[in-house]
Every structure is written in structure tokens, then in C-alpha cells.
Design a protein around this motif. Sequence first.
Motif, PDB file in Angstrom:
ATOM      1  N   THR A   1      33.150  24.379  40.071  1.00 37.62           N
ATOM      2  CA  THR A   1      33.250  25.107  38.699  1.00 37.62           C
ATOM      3  C   THR A   1      33.075  26.523  39.004  1.00 37.62           C
ATOM      4  O   THR A   1      33.716  27.605  38.568  1.00 37.62           O
ATOM      5  N   LEU A   2      32.172  26.962  39.966  1.00 38.02           N
ATOM      6  CA  LEU A   2      31.880  28.435  40.416  1.00 38.02           C
ATOM      7  C   LEU A   2      33.196  28.875  40.848  1.00 38.02           C
ATOM      8  O   LEU A   2      33.577  29.806  40.509  1.00 38.02           O
ATOM      9  N   LEU A   3      33.784  28.347  41.882  1.00 40.81           N
ATOM     10  CA  LEU A   3      35.162  28.829  42.427  1.00 40.81           C
ATOM     11  C   LEU A   3      36.046  28.814  41.471  1.00 40.81           C
ATOM     12  O   LEU A   3      36.855  29.871  41.559  1.00 40.81           O
ATOM     13  N   PHE A   4      36.216  28.002  40.633  1.00 41.70           N
ATOM     14  CA  PHE A   4      37.080  27.766  39.332  1.00 41.70           C
ATOM     15  C   PHE A   4      37.137  29.039  38.606  1.00 41.70           C
ATOM     16  O   PHE A   4      38.069  29.800  38.381  1.00 41.70           O
ATOM     17  N   LEU A   5      35.754  29.461  38.147  1.00 40.31           N
ATOM     18  CA  LEU A   5      35.659  30.340  37.293  1.00 40.31           C
ATOM     19  C   LEU A   5      35.812  31.720  38.060  1.00 40.31           C
ATOM     20  O   LEU A   5      36.117  32.600  37.393  1.00 40.31           O
ATOM     21  N   ALA A   6      35.849  31.813  39.283  1.00 37.65           N
ATOM     22  CA  ALA A   6      35.877  33.020  40.094  1.00 37.65           C
ATOM     23  C   ALA A   6      37.543  33.329  40.316  1.00 37.65           C
ATOM     24  O   ALA A   6      37.987  34.378  40.237  1.00 37.65           O
ATOM     25  N   ALA A   7      38.283  32.169  40.421  1.00 41.97           N
ATOM     26  CA  ALA A   7      39.657  32.125  40.514  1.00 41.97           C
ATOM     27  C   ALA A   7      40.279  32.490  39.342  1.00 41.97           C
ATOM     28  O   ALA A   7      41.755  32.848  39.367  1.00 41.97           O
ATOM     29  N   LEU A   8      40.038  31.840  38.248  1.00 44.77           N
ATOM     30  CA  LEU A   8      40.704  31.893  36.881  1.00 44.77           C
ATOM     31  C   LEU A   8      41.042  33.235  36.375  1.00 44.77           C
ATOM     32  O   LEU A   8      42.333  33.555  36.121  1.00 44.77           O
ATOM     33  N   PRO A   9      40.425  34.178  36.390  1.00 44.48           N
ATOM     34  CA  PRO A   9      40.477  35.616  35.912  1.00 44.48           C
ATOM     35  C   PRO A   9      41.795  36.255  36.511  1.00 44.48           C
ATOM     36  O   PRO A   9      42.547  36.853  36.119  1.00 44.48           O
ATOM     37  N   PRO A  10      41.899  36.377  37.713  1.00 46.62           N
ATOM     38  CA  PRO A  10      43.025  36.929  38.665  1.00 46.62           C
ATOM     39  C   PRO A  10      44.153  36.332  38.176  1.00 46.62           C
ATOM     40  O   PRO A  10      45.380  37.156  38.086  1.00 46.62           O
ATOM     41  N   ILE A  11      44.273  35.102  38.071  1.00 43.90           N
ATOM     42  CA  ILE A  11      45.733  34.327  37.761  1.00 43.90           C
ATOM     43  C   ILE A  11      45.790  34.566  36.332  1.00 43.90           C
ATOM     44  O   ILE A  11      47.025  35.125  36.020  1.00 43.90           O
ATOM     45  N   TYR A  12      44.889  34.510  35.240  1.00 45.85           N
ATOM     46  CA  TYR A  12      45.321  34.757  34.051  1.00 45.85           C
ATOM     47  C   TYR A  12      45.630  35.969  33.777  1.00 45.85           C
ATOM     48  O   TYR A  12      46.846  36.314  33.117  1.00 45.85           O
ATOM     49  N   LEU A  13      45.027  37.146  34.235  1.00 51.50           N
ATOM     50  CA  LEU A  13      45.451  38.482  34.138  1.00 51.50           C
ATOM     51  C   LEU A  13      46.889  38.690  34.606  1.00 51.50           C
ATOM     52  O   LEU A  13      47.635  39.455  34.000  1.00 51.50           O
ATOM     53  N   ALA A  14      47.077  38.294  35.824  1.00 49.01           N
ATOM     54  CA  ALA A  14      48.408  38.704  36.234  1.00 49.01           C
ATOM     55  C   ALA A  14      49.654  37.859  35.343  1.00 49.01           C
ATOM     56  O   ALA A  14      50.538  38.518  35.201  1.00 49.01           O
ATOM     57  N   CYS A  15      49.337  36.663  35.074  1.00 51.57           N
ATOM     58  CA  CYS A  15      50.579  35.963  34.245  1.00 51.57           C
ATOM     59  C   CYS A  15      50.308  36.869  32.845  1.00 51.57           C
ATOM     60  O   CYS A  15      51.556  37.018  32.459  1.00 51.57           O
ATOM     61  N   PHE A  16      49.185  37.029  32.279  1.00 50.36           N
ATOM     62  CA  PHE A  16      49.345  38.036  31.067  1.00 50.36           C
ATOM     63  C   PHE A  16      50.048  39.136  31.177  1.00 50.36           C
ATOM     64  O   PHE A  16      50.894  39.614  30.411  1.00 50.36           O
ATOM     65  N   ASP A  17      49.815  40.119  32.196  1.00 51.79           N
ATOM     66  CA  ASP A  17      50.525  41.112  32.438  1.00 51.79           C
ATOM     67  C   ASP A  17      51.844  41.144  32.527  1.00 51.79           C
ATOM     68  O   ASP A  17      52.907  42.042  32.198  1.00 51.79           O
ATOM     69  N   ALA A  18      52.269  40.000  33.358  1.00 48.94           N
ATOM     70  CA  ALA A  18      53.597  39.756  33.672  1.00 48.94           C
ATOM     71  C   ALA A  18      54.406  39.575  32.248  1.00 48.94           C
ATOM     72  O   ALA A  18      55.476  40.069  32.398  1.00 48.94           O
ATOM     73  N   VAL A  19      53.888  38.755  31.298  1.00 46.24           N
ATOM     74  CA  VAL A  19      54.682  38.640  30.166  1.00 46.24           C
ATOM     75  C   VAL A  19      54.676  39.936  29.541  1.00 46.24           C
ATOM     76  O   VAL A  19      55.649  40.101  29.068  1.00 46.24           O
ATOM     77  N   VAL A  20      53.640  40.589  29.561  1.00 46.34           N
ATOM     78  CA  VAL A  20      53.896  41.970  28.652  1.00 46.34           C
ATOM     79  C   VAL A  20      54.769  42.878  29.292  1.00 46.34           C
ATOM     80  O   VAL A  20      55.382  43.688  28.402  1.00 46.34           O
ATOM     81  N   LYS A  21      54.833  42.949  30.445  1.00 42.13           N
ATOM     82  CA  LYS A  21      55.842  43.956  31.008  1.00 42.13           C
ATOM     83  C   LYS A  21      57.178  43.441  31.187  1.00 42.13           C
ATOM     84  O   LYS A  21      58.005  43.885  31.673  1.00 42.13           O
TER      85      LYS A  21
END
Lengths: 252, 259
Positions: free
Chosen positions: B132-152
Motif C-alpha cells: 500500500t505504501l508503494l502503491f500510494l507513492a506510485a499513484l500520483p505520478p501516473i494520475y497526474l501524467a494522465c490528467f495533464d495528457a488529457v487536458v493538453k
Amino acid sequence: MSLLTIENVDFKYAGSCDPSLKNINLNLESNSLNVVIGPSGIGKTTLLNLIAGYDHPSTGQIKMAGKAIDQPDWQRGMVFQDMALFPWLTVADNILFGPKMRHLNDPEIQDRLARLLAQTGLTDYRDAAIYELSGGLKQRVALAREFINRPPILMLDESFSALDNATRSDMHDILLNLWETTQNCVIAITHDIDEALFLGQNIIVINQHPGTIVSVEANPYFKKDISDLSGEPAYGAFRRRLLGLIGKPKNR
Amino acid sequence: MQKKRRLRSFNISLATTAVIIILWSTVTSLKLISPVLLPSPLRVGQTFINLCLVGYNGTLLYQHYLITLGRLLVAVVLAIVIGIPLGLLSGYVPTVKAVVDPIVQFIRPIPPLAYYTLLILWLGIGETSKVTLLFLAALPPIYLACFDAVVKINREYIRGASSLGADQRQIFFHVVFPAALPDVFTGVRSAVGVAYTTIVSAEMFAASAGIGWMIVDASHYLKSDVMFVGIIVLGVTGVVLDWMIKLVENRVVHWRGKF
């Protein structure tokens, strides 16, 4: 009944004080090639966006075959200046995108694809990646992608403006050839008066600020070679008249 | 030409590594630094072989390695499976953004160690809290990259697709997703990097195996040679993992940088 009817349309972007377009009235028939010319920033693209259904008029209405346009659909195709081809798809898959989305998989579509590839000179590039093509070839794919869908209205937003003269001339021939086979209503925006004179059965001039249609001219020089006409006084007078109508936007 | 340039770059990297090892050997053979602080490359090599054959604390090196890699992969796969759709949908559907974005933005700047003890209290000392610790560390970079990708995303891709007959669902799957893929891969690479740097923290508490645990445990007994082996194994694995993701990326996102 006209295919496309625009009645008393005004358009203002959200947050803007001044309207971009005012009192637009226009009727266009199927099997017509219409060119819209006017100065930069006068609202030509805005007009196409309204017809496509990307934006909605602030007042007035736009109807296609008597039905109000409320959202984009395949019946009003658009070719953008930067083409917006999908780089993750091959040439053939880009062209087949529309039919695939519309769940049209019958053999007729494959026949249309083969014919369009031949008509646009893309047969040898069928499985090529989009990024391997030159600007002119990409523009051919963009045209074929629209024509395979056979939209009753096809809009071209300065689609050929980035091409060199020779390629642009090829594209004119390809467009006319495709249009003659589909007989749809084409609305093309251009800055180039000579392109408008060659491609437009009707030349729609937008000017003033906010943008409005100042004239719709039936073009007697449609599809005629300019080099044969340059010495003809009537052609020169017509060209000067159009240039005068385009002029510079007033009150800006 | 490009192949030649790549070969030259590889040779320079190889030469740099060789220079570092030579410097390291020189410093240790001249005893400029205590071997307790900096063991020689030879000593580290011997310890590596010893760890492979005899193990550390009764567990062979490859077993430590597989435990660490297993935790990392499970966490990263979970982050990919959850983060990619969440990020893409947040960028595409404002309501999803309104729900998810504040949570991810809250987690993002917190150092994982700050909430690790809480995770142990909630989830126990087993694998769940570590993953869970590793998952919570890994989640934000993926989420943000995907979010920004859609926005642009090029707005004309979406407009063009709708004028070709695609509905909102088709646009999401056939346009938004592939158009976002280059940034999705960037996000995955960042996520693997962040999860990787968190692995030592995850194995610091309540663990008895794993490369991170081995490094921390060896530090208690000043076994710097074991620490060096662990660090080198982690470093090499990180480089290999990144190279593998890049390899997949080059095959999947073949249009990147060419359009």
C-alpha cells in the motif's frame, strides 16, 4: 428547401463583450462549392464552428435540412488546417475511422476506401504511418477521411494554406474530383483570392466588425485557369471588386 | 548515423563507469578511506558471491531480490491499473476530477514515511502495508501524467472525431486514450522511480527480508559491503526496469517525437 439555413445568427464568445459574428444569414444548397473569404480574425472559423456544432449561436438558428444543429455529427465533416490526423493509426485506419465509429463495416466501405486511395494517389501509402507522409500527402488523407463518410456538408478550414503552390494546385484538383463524385455541399475558408476564384461556385465575403456576410457572389470563373484569364478585363474587374469587399475591417 | 551516435553514447557511459570503478579501487587500495566506510570493489564482489551462495540472515540474495521486486511490481501494477483510468477520466469528466483530484493532490506532497506507521497500524505488519505504501507513492505520478495528457490533447482531435461520427465513449477510447499514451508512459516511468525510492522505507519497518531490509539491517552492524551490494543491485535493477519500460514505450508509442 436549402440544405443549410443560417437565420439571424449572432455569436459572442463567453466572457467577451463584443460579438464575433452579427446578423449572419445564409442558405446553401447541396452539390455546391462555396468559398468563404475575409480578413484574418473576422470570424470565418467561428462560422464553421457554429455550422459544425462545436459552438452554438448566441441568437438566431442554424438548421440542416430543416433540423436545428445542436451538436457535431458525421453529417457535417471538417478538415482542419493542421489536419488533426491520428498519428497512432495508419493511413487506411485514419480514413476508416469514421465508418468504424459509425459501425459501417460492409464491403461497400472497403470499395470506397480503395477508390478514395486511388483518387487521392495514396494507394501505395495504405499501410504507412501518418508521420512518414509529407504535408501534401497528409492533406490527402484528411480529405479522404472525410469523403469516405460522405457527409452532406463538408467544411475546410484553410486546409491548403500551409502547402506550397504546386501541392495546393494538386489538392484543388483532388478536391474538385472528389466533390464531383459525391456532390455534397462544400464550404471552404481561404485567405487566397485566387484560390477562392478557382474553387468557389459561390464566394461568400465576410467583413466588418463584428463579422457579417457583406456579399455572396456567384463566381463565373469557377474552375477556370487563372493564367488564361489574367488579361481579361471582366475577370480583373471581378477580382478587384472582391478585393474591395474584403478590404480592411472597419472600426477595429 | 543515429546508431553511430547511440554507440558513441554507450561507449562514453561505459568509460564513465570504468573510471568510477578505477577511482574506487585506487582510493580503497591506497587506504585513503576506512574499509568500514568504503569497501573495495573486490570485497563487494566477494560479498555479492557470498550473498548469492550463502545468503543474508538465512535468505539467499535472489530471494531478497524477488521479495523486493514482487512488492514493487504488485504496487506499480496496482497504481497503473487504478491511476491510468482515474487520471484519464479526471481530465475528461469534470465530476470525476472534482471527486478524485483533491485526494490525489493531498497525498502527493506527503513523504510516504509520514503515513507509513499509520498504514502499519491499520493494515498490519505484513505485505499489505508495504505494498500500500508503494502503491500510494506510485499513484500520483501516473494520475497526474494522465490528467495533464488529457487536458493538453489537441482539441481538434476530439472535434474531428466527433465530426466523423464518434460519440463521447468512442472518443475516450479511440482518441483520448491513444493520444495520452506518450504521457502515460512518462507517468509510469516516474511512478516506478518514486516507488523504487520508497522501497527502502517500506522494508525499513517490520520486515525480515527484501533488499531494502537487507541494506537497513546491514547498516546496524556496519556491514558496508552488504549495503553496497544491496545499493548496486537496486541501482542496476532500476536502470534495467527503466530501459524495459522505454523499450515497450518505443514499440507502443511509435509516433512519439515524430509528429
